[in-house]
Design a protein around this motif. Sequence first.
Motif, PDB file in Angstrom:
ATOM      1  N   UNK A 104       0.841  -1.206   0.000  1.00 20.79           N
ATOM      2  CA  UNK A 104       0.000   0.000   0.000  1.00 20.79           C
ATOM      3  C   UNK A 104       0.872   1.251   0.000  1.00 20.79           C
ATOM      4  N   UNK A 105       1.895   1.248   0.876  1.00 18.86           N
ATOM      5  CA  UNK A 105       2.754   2.433   0.967  1.00 18.86           C
ATOM      6  C   UNK A 105       3.486   2.676  -0.345  1.00 18.86           C
ATOM      7  N   UNK A 108       0.922   3.904  -3.034  1.00 21.65           N
ATOM      8  CA  UNK A 108       0.398   5.250  -2.778  1.00 21.65           C
ATOM      9  C   UNK A 108       1.483   6.325  -2.914  1.00 21.65           C
ATOM     10  N   UNK A 126     -11.782  24.405  -1.679  1.00 21.50           N
ATOM     11  CA  UNK A 126     -12.153  23.337  -0.749  1.00 21.50           C
ATOM     12  C   UNK A 126     -12.418  23.898   0.649  1.00 21.50           C
ATOM     13  N   UNK A 127     -11.648  24.928   1.021  1.00 21.73           N
ATOM     14  CA  UNK A 127     -11.867  25.513   2.337  1.00 21.73           C
ATOM     15  C   UNK A 127     -13.207  26.251   2.402  1.00 21.73           C
ATOM     16  N   UNK A 132     -17.200  20.309   4.018  1.00 20.30           N
ATOM     17  CA  UNK A 132     -16.057  19.412   3.801  1.00 20.30           C
ATOM     18  C   UNK A 132     -15.416  19.023   5.116  1.00 20.30           C
TER      19      UNK A 132
END
Lengths: 132, 204
Positions: A104-105, A108, A126-127, A132
């Motif tokens: 996985x590491x 990713x 997004x902020x 969110x």
Amino acid sequence: MNKIKNSQTYDVLVSRHNPESASLRGYIIGFLGSIALTLIAYLLTYYHAAGRDVLFGLLAALALTQFAVQLIYFLHVGKEFSPRLKLIVMSCMIIVVCILVGGSLWIMSNLNGRVMPSTKQMTRYMNDQDNL
Amino acid sequence: MAAEIEIHNTNRLIESYDRDATTILGFWVYLMTDCVLFASLFAVFAVLRNNTFGGPSGATLFSLPYVLAETFSLLTSSFTCGLAVLSAQRGNKKHTIFWFGVTFLLGLIFLIMEISEFHKFVKMGDSWQRSGFLSSYFTLVGTHGLHITIGLIWIAVMCVYVYKRGIGQTTLKRIRMLSLFWHFLDVVWIFIFTVVYLFGALHA
């Protein structure tokens, strides 16, 4: 079982026939060992006793040592009669876990290197989204 | 006479251990699959640990002395659980219940400390909704806490069981499985302590 008064003798009798059985000595060694290893790891981190990369290595080594100590003295792995099925099943589990976590590491971090870096507008957008 | 009783008891024990060995191995296989569950959560945490999205990182959020106290509480409970198994092997009902009682209390202290830590974070607005890092943190540590909760229920049931029925072969088998479960949770905590809390503090 209550008839036997001398419990020390009893422990010896049990352990001779069942190597997996618990012993007070084993539990005390496991407990003190774990406490010591936890404290060392904690103090090393708390006082930043070494460089960051060195500390990562040291902490990982301390955790693995404590893992081994608890496996042997608390979980009695590898002490059973052969075939040591407990140990075999656990080895399979460790292989699976290494593939799962390591894989996985690896994947990713690889992906992370390929995605578009986020721009200031994206972060601001997004902020602004309250949910969110 | 005493020697005869000992030989008889030992023979009975060998037989029962052979019979129980299969059951206990089956339980061990379950624990190992549980390990895989934790491993996936660890993998998720490792991937998301830096995705704080402007929120707090582990270094600013966690209090190391607090976590150390939690760790010692769980570690000691693992030790007293071992003492309970030892008492059960000797057929000592009173000591078994006493040591399981101590284990239960220490486990409860651990759980309460963990929940109050969660409560503090959520109250400060740093809940699982805040960032990827916090989502994975709450999932990983929360799953461990859930296991601890189940373990506590099991210990309580075991105490009542031992009190009512005494310690026979079946009870001993169950006690050995319970101790495996509890020690296993302690083993998982070593890695949570190191990877989540200690590594988290280093990232500062």
